[in-house]
Design a protein around this motif. Structure first.
Motif, mmCIF file in Angstrom:
data_model
loop_
_atom_site.group_PDB
_atom_site.id
_atom_site.type_symbol
_atom_site.label_atom_id
_atom_site.label_comp_id
_atom_site.label_asym_id
_atom_site.label_seq_id
_atom_site.Cartn_x
_atom_site.Cartn_y
_atom_site.Cartn_z
ATOM 1 N N THR A 23 0.861 -1.184 0.000
ATOM 2 C CA THR A 23 0.000 0.000 0.000
ATOM 3 C C THR A 23 0.896 1.233 0.000
ATOM 4 O O THR A 23 1.699 1.431 0.925
ATOM 5 C CB THR A 23 -0.911 0.021 1.240
ATOM 6 O OG1 THR A 23 -1.695 -1.170 1.266
ATOM 7 C CG2 THR A 23 -1.832 1.239 1.199
ATOM 8 N N SER A 64 2.229 4.789 0.559
ATOM 9 C CA SER A 64 2.020 5.958 1.407
ATOM 10 C C SER A 64 2.403 7.209 0.614
ATOM 11 O O SER A 64 2.878 7.132 -0.524
ATOM 12 C CB SER A 64 2.870 5.849 2.665
ATOM 13 O OG SER A 64 4.246 5.825 2.315
ATOM 14 N N ARG A 65 2.233 8.373 1.242
ATOM 15 C CA ARG A 65 2.512 9.628 0.538
ATOM 16 C C ARG A 65 3.978 9.717 0.115
ATOM 17 O O ARG A 65 4.293 10.178 -0.993
ATOM 18 C CB ARG A 65 2.166 10.806 1.459
ATOM 19 C CG ARG A 65 2.378 12.168 0.791
ATOM 20 C CD ARG A 65 2.007 13.292 1.735
ATOM 21 N NE ARG A 65 0.604 13.218 2.107
ATOM 22 C CZ ARG A 65 0.038 14.032 2.997
ATOM 23 N NH1 ARG A 65 0.761 14.960 3.609
ATOM 24 N NH2 ARG A 65 -1.248 13.909 3.287
ATOM 25 N N SER A 66 4.882 9.224 0.968
ATOM 26 C CA SER A 66 6.308 9.330 0.628
ATOM 27 C C SER A 66 6.667 8.491 -0.596
ATOM 28 O O SER A 66 7.587 8.839 -1.337
ATOM 29 C CB SER A 66 7.160 8.898 1.826
ATOM 30 O OG SER A 66 6.936 7.524 2.128
ATOM 31 N N TRP A 67 5.953 7.407 -0.797
ATOM 32 C CA TRP A 67 6.231 6.547 -1.956
ATOM 33 C C TRP A 67 5.565 7.081 -3.225
ATOM 34 O O TRP A 67 6.081 6.900 -4.323
ATOM 35 C CB TRP A 67 5.742 5.124 -1.684
ATOM 36 C CG TRP A 67 6.604 4.361 -0.724
ATOM 37 C CD1 TRP A 67 6.433 4.245 0.608
ATOM 38 C CD2 TRP A 67 7.786 3.616 -1.046
ATOM 39 N NE1 TRP A 67 7.425 3.466 1.175
ATOM 40 C CE2 TRP A 67 8.273 3.062 0.162
ATOM 41 C CE3 TRP A 67 8.487 3.370 -2.229
ATOM 42 C CZ2 TRP A 67 9.419 2.283 0.226
ATOM 43 C CZ3 TRP A 67 9.630 2.584 -2.182
ATOM 44 C CH2 TRP A 67 10.092 2.057 -0.960
ATOM 45 N N ARG A 68 4.423 7.725 -3.081
ATOM 46 C CA ARG A 68 3.682 8.209 -4.259
ATOM 47 C C ARG A 68 4.401 9.351 -4.968
ATOM 48 O O ARG A 68 4.038 9.705 -6.104
ATOM 49 C CB ARG A 68 2.289 8.668 -3.850
ATOM 50 C CG ARG A 68 1.357 7.527 -3.490
ATOM 51 C CD ARG A 68 -0.058 8.024 -3.205
ATOM 52 N NE ARG A 68 -0.948 6.922 -2.900
ATOM 53 C CZ ARG A 68 -1.540 6.161 -3.812
ATOM 54 N NH1 ARG A 68 -1.345 6.413 -5.100
ATOM 55 N NH2 ARG A 68 -2.329 5.167 -3.446
ATOM 56 N N ASN A 76 4.239 -0.452 5.330
ATOM 57 C CA ASN A 76 4.396 0.647 4.371
ATOM 58 C C ASN A 76 5.276 1.759 4.916
ATOM 59 O O ASN A 76 5.067 2.934 4.660
ATOM 60 C CB ASN A 76 3.026 1.200 3.958
ATOM 61 C CG ASN A 76 2.280 1.808 5.132
ATOM 62 O OD1 ASN A 76 2.601 1.523 6.279
ATOM 63 N ND2 ASN A 76 1.295 2.641 4.833
ATOM 64 N N LYS A 77 6.268 1.368 5.705
ATOM 65 C CA LYS A 77 7.217 2.349 6.234
ATOM 66 C C LYS A 77 7.952 3.027 5.077
ATOM 67 O O LYS A 77 7.983 2.537 3.949
ATOM 68 C CB LYS A 77 8.224 1.665 7.162
ATOM 69 C CG LYS A 77 7.634 1.138 8.465
ATOM 70 C CD LYS A 77 8.714 0.494 9.316
ATOM 71 C CE LYS A 77 8.189 0.095 10.693
ATOM 72 N NZ LYS A 77 7.162 -0.932 10.640
ATOM 73 N N SER A 78 8.592 4.119 5.376
ATOM 74 C CA SER A 78 9.375 4.819 4.358
ATOM 75 C C SER A 78 10.579 3.972 3.963
ATOM 76 O O SER A 78 10.981 3.062 4.697
ATOM 77 C CB SER A 78 9.854 6.169 4.898
ATOM 78 O OG SER A 78 10.843 5.961 5.913
#
Length: 696
Positions: free
Chosen positions: A466, A468-472, A501-503
């Motif tokens: 899933t 997260s914002r940091s990955w998107r 879904n950690k950074s």
């Protein structure tokens, strides 16, 4: 034989001296909690309405115990219910207080022979493997009780439920009265007149259905006068090797694999027992010789299930563990043959290791390419008999198996490196987690002696499942969907908590701390971010490692054949009449085929692949032989569709781009066509031959 209806406890556990013996050919006591609760529900109904309740049929043979002069009932069928009834009685007895002494004394008279020697004190005698637990329970010896066994578990279920009834106001004597109203149809057999084997197999009892291992044990032990010795020497060791935690699954699976191995063909689950009986009769086995052989193969099969407990080399243990992890049991009938050859010194341990590696790697390559397994049952059922149909192949043991596997096509073909690389780079590796874990461990372990094991290792996604914002910020949803489960995005950790879904920075720290995993993560820990291109690059790197790890060299040896064959040549086309082709050889390479028509199609495809420009130049090629197909003058070997006479159309097959080749006609006609093709491609006629089944 006579049958009548009676109350089970009052007749079979009457307060008198008697023995109820469960013969050794009976299955273990394996009623589950569900079975017991269902019976207890019925008993509760009897407590309420005071009406008898029917629980099925009991088949027994009555005789006199010559040592004690008391009746002895041999229980042919119904031991599950009778054993359960005694457990219910014991549970109720243990709940009786001082005010219920009458009920307790009555139960004691049902369960024991008060004045008999200790050996015969307890009336019911289960088979040996259950009797230890049963006697420990009735004699109140908790240190000898297996609390995971069905005997103890079902006793505790009954005790708990009876206790709740008593606490609700139902008296122990009321429960005992209800138990005494359990009715059965008793089928009494006469010794020497009735065949218990036939009756046992045909009766439709309630309770737990008979498994194949139950039926086979019954068949081998019931009618043998040495049944006690055979049980001790053979059946009990077989059970000890294959039956663990009160579970018959592996024992039943073994018998199916054993029957497949012996019959050299697939066998449906419902036909295992009937096939076993047929094999027994056709091969002239005695009960003891059959049991002796079964025990030998059970030892082999046990090694498949528990390789760590064997004395085989670490290499062999490793391959067996891999097959175990992947649940690749379809190969077991074939491997039982191979391991038997090792035990009989037909092959040495080095050859055994090579064969085991071949089979394991073959199955791993198929699994990586996600090839359906439905064809494997047939392949491995027939593999041994087909490879060694020619006895001389035993002298080239590994080479013959290798050649046969590489000769397979369609679903059973050995996946090539190109297909393997594509699947490793682009496939969903995460969907088959046992395989995925194995692949990553093989990458990490390499050839080191101290290897990581699968214990406490979890598969983790670098790019999370899933976003997260940091990955998107640098990965789109489409890219995520395409690459998230590929090999290049997966790793393993020994941590119980998921990386979730950690950074990426947090995940790197976790991977760095897991210092034992290095090769897998060497191209992750020094990155500042994790991109799709990084995943692709890592997939290619890991794929190259695995392709090298799972490399198989194909054996090419024209002297290895799988049938007794004669060779025919195009110079003598009449020799093909009435013969069955199995393969053809072109310039030293062998190709399997089933019909003469197959030869033409496969040959022209091979020739066209080697020289794609020549086919078009040969359009209009004709042949000069006698034409028996029709009155047409059409003798075209290679042509366009419009050049084919309408009556002759079904004798041609398209090769490519609207170019057709003649494939129809008799075997003689086809050899004439093959001669024209061989000559047209400038191939020496002696370099092309067809193998046909030998006439003798």
């Amino acid at each position: 034989m006579k049958a009548d209806t009676f109350n089970a406890i009052d007749r079979l556990f009457a307060p008198m001296q008697m023995i109820l013996k469960i013969p050794v050919y009976q299955r273990n006591y394996d009623w589950t909690e569900t079975n017991v609760r269902r019976l207890l529900d019925d008993i509760r109904t009897v407590v309420q309405d005071h009406k008898p309740h029917f629980i099925g049929a009991i088949v027994y043979m009555e005789s006199q115990n010559s040592d004690l002069g008391m009746p002895e009932y041999l229980i042919i069928d119904g031991q599950q219910r009778l054993t359960t009834i005694t457990l219910l009685l014991q549970a109720l007895k243990d709940l009786c207080g001082n005010d219920d002494q009458q009920a307790a004394d009555m139960i004691e008279s049902f369960l024991t022979n008060k004045y008999s020697p200790d050996e015969y004190k307890i009336k019911l005698k289960p088979i040996k493997s259950d009797n230890v637990q049963y006697e420990a329970l009735l004699n109140n010896k908790p240190d000898k009780i297996d609390q995971d066994g069905h005997v103890y578990k079902n006793y505790m279920v009954a005790k708990k439920i009876f206790k709740s009834w008593i606490e609700s106001g139902i008296k122990p004597m009321e429960i005992l009265t209800a138990l005494r109203q359990l009715q059965v149809v008793g089928i009494s057999l006469k010794k020497g007149e009735d065949d218990p084997q036939i009756i046992f197999e045909s009766i439709n009892s309630t309770g737990v259905a008979l498994t194949n291992s139950d039926l086979i044990r019954n068949f081998l032990l019931m009618s043998d006068h040495n049944q006690d010795r055979l049980f001790e020497e053979y059946w009990l060791p077989i059970e000890d090797m294959l039956r663990r935690n009160n579970d018959n699954y592996q024992l039943d699976l073994f018998f199916r694999q054993y029957v497949i191995m012996k019959s050299h063909g697939t066998v449906a689950e419902r036909k295992v027992y009937s096939t076993f009986v047929k094999l027994f009769k056709e091969n002239g086995y005695t009960h003891e010789s059959a049991l002796e052989e079964i025990r030998k193969y059970a030892e082999i099969y046990s090694a498949f299930l528990h390789p760590e407990e064997t004395n085989y080399s670490d290499e062999i243990k490793g391959y067996l563990a891999d097959l175990n992890q992947l649940s690749q049991t379809t190969c077991y009938p074939f491997l039982m043959h191979v391991f038997a050859d090792f035990e009989n010194r037909v092959i040495d341990e080095a050859t055994l290791g090579k064969v085991l590696k071949l089979i394991t790697v073959y199955l791993i390559r198929r699994s990586i390419c996600n090839i359906p397994t439905n064809s494997l049952n047939g392949l491995f059922a027939y593999l041994y008999s087909r490879v060694f149909r020619m006895p001389a192949n035993k002298f080239k043991y590994y080479e013959a198996i290798n050649k046969y596997l590489f000769a397979q096509n369609n679903k059973n073909a050995v996946p090539d490196d190109e297909a393997l690389k594509f699947s490793l780079v682009h496939g969903n590796s995460y969907q088959n987690q046992p395989l995925c874990r194995l692949l990553m461990l093989d990458i990490e372990n390499g050839d080191t002696k101290e290897k990581l094991s699968t214990n406490n290792l979890s598969i983790e996604h670098i790019m999370p499942q899933t976003l997260s914002r940091s990955w998107r910020q640098y990965i789109s949803d489409k890219e995520h969907e395409e690459y998230v489960h590929t090999l290049g995005n997966l790793s393993i950790t020994g941590y119980n908590s998921e990386m979730s879904n950690k950074s990426f920075e947090e995940k790197k720290k976790i991977l760095k701390q897991n210092s034992r995993v290095q090769i897998l993560n060497e191209d992750i820990v020094n990155k500042d971010k994790w991109t799709i291109q990084d995943i692709i690059n890592r997939s290619n790197r890991l794929a190259d490692i695995l392709i090298k790890k799972y490399h198989l060299d194909q054996v090419v040896d024209p002297k290895i054949v799988f049938e007794n064959v004669d060779k025919i040549y195009v110079s003598n086309p009449d020799a093909a009449t009435g013969r069955k082709p199995v393969s053809f050889t072109l310039e030293g390479s062998n190709y399997s085929i089933k019909t003469f028509k197959d030869i033409t199609v496969k040959l022209i495809n091979i020739l066209d692949q080697d020289d794609p420009t020549r086919l078009e130049k040969l359009i209009g090629l004709t042949w000069k032989g006698d034409f028996e197909l029709s009155n047409s003058n059409n003798r075209l070997v290679i042509c366009h569709k419009e050049d084919i006479d309408d009556k002759m159309e079904w004798h041609y097959a398209e090769i490519r781009d609207g170019i057709y080749v003649m494939v129809g006609g008799s075997a003689t006609t086809i050899l004439h066509v093959l001669k024209e093709l061989i000559d047209a491609y400038d191939i020496d006629e002696n370099d092309f031959s067809i193998s046909v089944r030998a006439e003798q």
